[in-house]
Design an enzyme around this catalytic site. Structure first.
Site, PDB file in Angstrom:
ATOM      1  N   LYS A  74       0.855  -1.205   0.000  1.00 34.46           N
ATOM      2  CA  LYS A  74       0.000   0.000   0.000  1.00 34.46           C
ATOM      3  C   LYS A  74       0.883   1.244   0.000  1.00 34.46           C
ATOM      4  CE  LYS A  74      -1.722   1.529   4.044  1.00 34.46           C
ATOM      5  NZ  LYS A  74      -1.400   2.933   4.356  1.00 34.46           N
ATOM      6  N   ASN A  75       1.913   1.237   0.841  1.00 32.87           N
ATOM      7  CA  ASN A  75       2.708   2.467   1.021  1.00 32.87           C
ATOM      8  C   ASN A  75       3.737   2.683  -0.080  1.00 32.87           C
ATOM      9  OD1 ASN A  75       1.130   2.879   3.220  1.00 32.87           O
ATOM     10  ND2 ASN A  75       2.691   2.342   4.742  1.00 32.87           N
TER      11      ASN A  75
ATOM     12  N   ASP B 106       4.682   0.751  12.134  1.00 37.95           N
ATOM     13  CA  ASP B 106       3.455   0.116  11.624  1.00 37.95           C
ATOM     14  C   ASP B 106       3.297  -1.317  12.110  1.00 37.95           C
ATOM     15  OD1 ASP B 106       3.518   1.727   8.342  1.00 37.95           O
ATOM     16  OD2 ASP B 106       3.013   2.440  10.343  1.00 37.95           O
TER      17      ASP B 106
ATOM     18  N   ARG C 107      -8.902  -0.792   4.462  1.00 39.10           N
ATOM     19  CA  ARG C 107      -8.197   0.205   3.638  1.00 39.10           C
ATOM     20  C   ARG C 107      -6.791  -0.280   3.314  1.00 39.10           C
ATOM     21  NH1 ARG C 107      -8.136   6.107   6.039  1.00 39.10           N
ATOM     22  NH2 ARG C 107      -6.481   6.085   4.517  1.00 39.10           N
TER      23      ARG C 107
ATOM     24  N   CYS D 137      -5.136  12.374  12.587  1.00 42.89           N
ATOM     25  CA  CYS D 137      -5.882  11.111  12.550  1.00 42.89           C
ATOM     26  C   CYS D 137      -5.664  10.458  13.915  1.00 42.89           C
ATOM     27  CB  CYS D 137      -5.365  10.226  11.422  1.00 42.89           C
ATOM     28  SG  CYS D 137      -3.677   9.728  11.687  1.00 42.89           S
TER      29      CYS D 137
ATOM     30  N   ARG E 293      -0.123  14.644  12.583  1.00 40.73           N
ATOM     31  CA  ARG E 293       0.415  14.454  11.227  1.00 40.73           C
ATOM     32  C   ARG E 293       0.737  15.767  10.501  1.00 40.73           C
ATOM     33  NH1 ARG E 293      -1.241   9.100   9.899  1.00 40.73           N
ATOM     34  NH2 ARG E 293       0.411   9.067   8.355  1.00 40.73           N
TER      35      ARG E 293
END
Ligand code: EPZ
Length: 421
Positions: free
Chosen positions: A22-23, A308, A400, A118, A123
């Site tokens: 994803k990243n 993460d 997501r 978030c 952020r």
């Protein structure tokens, strides 16, 4: 709203195929804005975040096709119709800020609503602004939190990042790829996703050296061409399934993973008594050989232990023998999962960036919330070993960032089902 119902399961056994990162795919999709020609992105995970990025690029004038079956995204931006990123979409996905560099390079303008905070922190993006201003951009944020950036032309510069921000490094690399002259980024982020972005840009004709180290040199070029690229495997999804094997005391063959990218996770699992064997694209994780023992974790920018993976590891450590200490140095509020794990019977105390986890917790099924993407994965893992049934709400966070998460866990023998509320 959909929920997961997770029940105490036998040790997970079998094999799982890791999806594309994803990243890595999100900045690569944004980089496709830099050329008029078609870009073909393979191994693109079928995720909500990828879909949102597709919509955002379409709003900006790209022609986008997403082949979910075959994990292919094609992007062709003959011309950019607007430099204004839709507030609706930016609100849904923080990574939208990554279109700022390419928009400035291609059109000389960008208008993006600040993504805002978030669950894991507020952020800020001032390092993105610092780098782009050094390249010649004029950037202001109005009272409504809308970023207005403009640049008659971008010129190479020497940029030092106070913190090796992944997103800031990516935005600067993309803008500098088409600036006049040479840019040097010092104290750059070194994550594998930065390397994958640079590899894709170099295929487009960019001249980037040093990606993956703390000093990156970019010689600007005037035109970039279309390119085809296979996205690297998702090292955090891989790490999540490695921890799944450990917490359930099972044995899983994890396919399509680059062991180098999960070195810190492998090292820490071994410290906990987990057996790990790596080939050049697979990892076998055995939590069924030795007792699971505690260890201490400090999250750091790559190549340190990834932030993460912190919440998933914490879930595992609640069941280990002995107490563990976790220090989260990257985000200021990444302990939202602690309350949920404690609701399940864990004994975790936090003080600022530090968490102390008592081991041998008798986890019990409860009603919990997926507060953010990785915290959601953590409570799923805990639910697999908790007595009884765990009901997890707000699972859109999880979906997501993990492709077919529940299906993959079920294929390993995990008891998880998705129910509509
Ligand atoms: C990327 O976020 C990832 N997201 C995150 O993954 C990951 O946790 C993070 O890098 C760190 O590895 C994507 O790649 C889409 P940062 P990013 O800029 O770029 C502070 C997930 O779970 N900071 O390296 O936003 C910031 O507040 C997600 O997949 C500034 O202070 O991360 C944070 O404390 C979560 N000023 C720290 O740096 C800035 O201008 C790391 O942020 C930018 C960042």
């Amino acid at each position: 709203m959909a929920k997961y119902i997770v029940r105490k399961s036998d040790p997970l056994r079998g094999q799982v195929e890791i999806s594309g990162s994803k990243n890595a795919v999100l900045p690569i999709m944004s980089a496709a804005l830099l050329t008029e020609e078609k870009c073909t992105i393979l191994d693109a995970p079928a995720l909500k975040d990828v879909e949102i990025m597709c919509r955002l690029l379409e709003d900006l004038g790209s022609e986008v096709s997403q082949d979910l079956e075959n994990n292919i995204v094609e992007i062709e931006t003959k011309e950019i119709s607007t430099h204004i990123a839709s507030h609706e979409l930016v609100k849904k996905m923080r990574a939208s800020i990554l279109v700022m560099g390419p928009l400035l390079a291609r059109t000389g303008k960008a208008r993006i609503a600040l993504p805002g905070g978030c669950a894991i922190g507020d952020r800020p993006v001032e390092l993105h602004f610092k780098g782009l201003r050094a390249l010649g951009a004029d950037i202001n944020v109005d009272g409504a939190g809308v970023v207005r950036a403009s640049a008659d032309s971008l010129k190479g510069a020497n940029i030092y990042l106070d913190f090796p921000s992944v997103g800031a490094t990516e935005n600067i690399i993309m803008a500098a790829s088409m600036a006049d002259g040479t840019t040097i980024i010092e104290n750059a982020a070194q994550e594998p996703e930065i390397v994958d972005l640079a590899t894709f840009l170099n295929k487009m004709g960019a001249k980037i050296k040093g990606a993956g180290t703390d000093t990156i040199k970019i010689e600007g070029v005037s035109v970039l061409r279309g390119a085809k690229h296979n996205v690297i495997p998702d090292r955090i999804e891989a790490g999540t399934f490695m921890v799944a094997a450990a917490i359930t005391r099972g044995a899983i063959l994890i396919k399509n993973v680059l062991p180098d990218h999960v070195k810190p996770v492998i090292a820490k699992l071994k410290e906990c008594g987990v057996e790990v064997e790596a080939t050049d694209e697979d990892v076998i994780v055995r939590g069924d050989v030795n007792p699971l023992i505690s260890t201490d974790i400090k999250t750091l920018p790559y190549p340190g232990f990834p932030t993460d993976m912190q919440s998933q590891f914490m879930a595992m450590l609640t069941t280990a023998e002995g107490s563990s200490i976790v220090i989260e140095t990257v985000f200021e509020n990444r302990y939202m999962h602690v309350r949920e794990l404690n609701r399940m019977g864990a004994h975790i105390k936090t003080e600022d960036r530090c968490a102390i986890i008592e081991g041998k917790a008798k986890l019990k099924g409860s009603q919990v919330v997926a507060t953010d993407l990785r915290a959601g994965a953590a409570v799923v893992l805990a639910g697999l070993v908790a007595e009884g049934e765990t009901e997890i709400s707000e699972i859109y966070h999880i979906e997501r960032g993990y492709e077919d998460f529940a299906d993959k866990i079920r294929s390993l023998g995990g008891k998880i089902e998705k129910v509509e509320d």
